[in-house]
Write a protein that holds these residues in place. Structure first.
Motif, short mmCIF file in Angstrom:
data_model
loop_
_atom_site.label_atom_id
_atom_site.label_comp_id
_atom_site.label_asym_id
_atom_site.label_seq_id
_atom_site.Cartn_x
_atom_site.Cartn_y
_atom_site.Cartn_z
N UNK A 1 -2.89 -0.73 -6.61
CA UNK A 1 -2.54 -1.64 -6.84
C UNK A 1 -3.20 -3.42 -6.65
N UNK A 2 -3.42 -3.17 -5.73
CA UNK A 2 -4.23 -4.55 -4.77
C UNK A 2 -5.25 -4.43 -5.12
N UNK A 3 -5.62 -4.37 -6.00
CA UNK A 3 -7.31 -4.54 -7.05
C UNK A 3 -8.32 -4.44 -6.37
N UNK A 4 -9.36 -3.97 -7.55
CA UNK A 4 -10.95 -3.75 -7.19
C UNK A 4 -11.63 -5.01 -6.25
N UNK B 1 -5.40 7.36 -10.02
CA UNK B 1 -5.07 5.87 -10.35
C UNK B 1 -6.37 4.81 -11.13
N UNK B 2 -6.74 5.83 -10.41
CA UNK B 2 -8.43 4.74 -11.26
C UNK B 2 -9.66 6.41 -11.98
N UNK B 3 -8.30 6.63 -12.88
CA UNK B 3 -8.65 7.34 -14.14
C UNK B 3 -9.77 8.49 -13.65
N UNK B 4 -9.46 9.10 -12.67
CA UNK B 4 -10.07 10.70 -12.38
C UNK B 4 -9.78 11.78 -11.91
N UNK B 5 -9.17 11.90 -12.73
CA UNK B 5 -8.59 13.75 -12.61
C UNK B 5 -9.40 15.24 -12.02
N UNK B 6 -9.19 15.99 -11.67
CA UNK B 6 -9.67 17.11 -10.18
C UNK B 6 -9.38 18.31 -11.26
N UNK C 1 -14.01 12.12 -5.45
CA UNK C 1 -13.74 13.41 -5.82
C UNK C 1 -14.39 14.94 -5.18
N UNK C 2 -15.70 13.81 -4.53
CA UNK C 2 -16.13 15.05 -4.01
C UNK C 2 -15.18 15.66 -2.84
N UNK C 3 -14.63 14.68 -1.67
CA UNK C 3 -14.33 15.43 -0.94
C UNK C 3 -12.96 16.02 -1.23
N UNK C 4 -11.97 15.55 -1.99
CA UNK C 4 -11.16 15.97 -2.42
C UNK C 4 -11.09 17.69 -2.75
#
Length: 226
Positions: free
Chosen positions: A65-68, A136-141, A203-206
């Motif tokens: 939540x520190x911001x972009x 938290x950035x709206x990206x699910x795997x 995402x690819x790294x995860x």
């Protein structure tokens, strides 16, 4: 899991004291938890939904939540600092400490302890930490991401698994050491991607970590068998 032995003095970084006063005795709370350890007070309350959903804020760490554009990389965590704060917070809300305070208080302590355990395990694991930040950035795997978009990676893992299945003794050890180097490399790439806010690469790294961690578990099983 927290144990009484962890109460002993250590070199872990302690949780910074908050400026939030206890609603009951007005003493500054020692952690982010709405829980006062003062013997004559006994105040404890459920963790708010906002705090419970933000594991970084829970441990008072720079986070999602520190911001972009923030210069802080949420992924970059000192495991010893995280553990020190976890142990201090578990000491404050440990269920044994609240068991005689009343049924409601005891249940709140159980809930707080369970939340801390889940948050700690999530942030401690590089893969789970990466997934958490991405979410938290709206990206699910999903499983489809694993199966359909990483065919080259799957082939590498399958080849490595075939080598592992036919390996014995020192060969297994060598394959596990090589895998540890892969995991370390991919973890560094994940940290870099999150720092650059390159969410596609993160995402690819995860996904890569998921596969190589699976390989690690398979190898550990073979080491036990041998």
């Amino acid at each position: 899991m927290y144990s009484a032995r962890d109460d002993k003095k250590s070199t872990y970084t302690l949780h910074p004291k908050t400026k939030i006063p206890c609603p009951k005795c007005k003493t500054p709370l020692p952690t982010q938890l709405p829980t006062c350890p003062e013997q004559k007070c006994g105040y404890i309350a459920p963790v708010s939904s906002d705090l419970g959903a933000d594991y970084f804020s829970l441990f008072a760490l720079p986070g999602v939540r520190d911001g972009e554009g923030s210069s802080r990389n949420a992924f970059s965590i000192d495991p010893r600092e995280l553990r020190g704060r976890f142990l201090q917070m578990q000491k404050v809300c440990h269920p044994d400490r609240w068991a005689q305070k009343g049924e409601d208080e005891a249940q709140i302590a159980v809930n707080q302890s369970a939340l801390l355990n889940k948050a700690y395990q999530t942030l401690l694991s590089p893969r789970l930490r990466g997934e958490y930040i991405l979410s938290h950035h709206g990206i699910d795997i999903t499983e489809m991401d694993n199966m359909d978009r990483e065919q080259e990676l799957m082939m590498q893992v399958m080849e490595a698994r075939e080598e592992l299945e036919s390996a014995e003794g020192e060969e297994v050890k060598a394959l596990m050491e090589a895998n540890a180097e892969r995991v370390e490399k991919v973890t560094a790439e994940l940290e870099d991607a999150i720092g650059r806010e390159d969410w596609a690469q993160a995402k690819r790294s995860v996904i890569q970590l998921r596969y190589w961690e699976s390989f690690k578990r398979a190898g550990q099983g073979m080491e036990v068998d041998h």
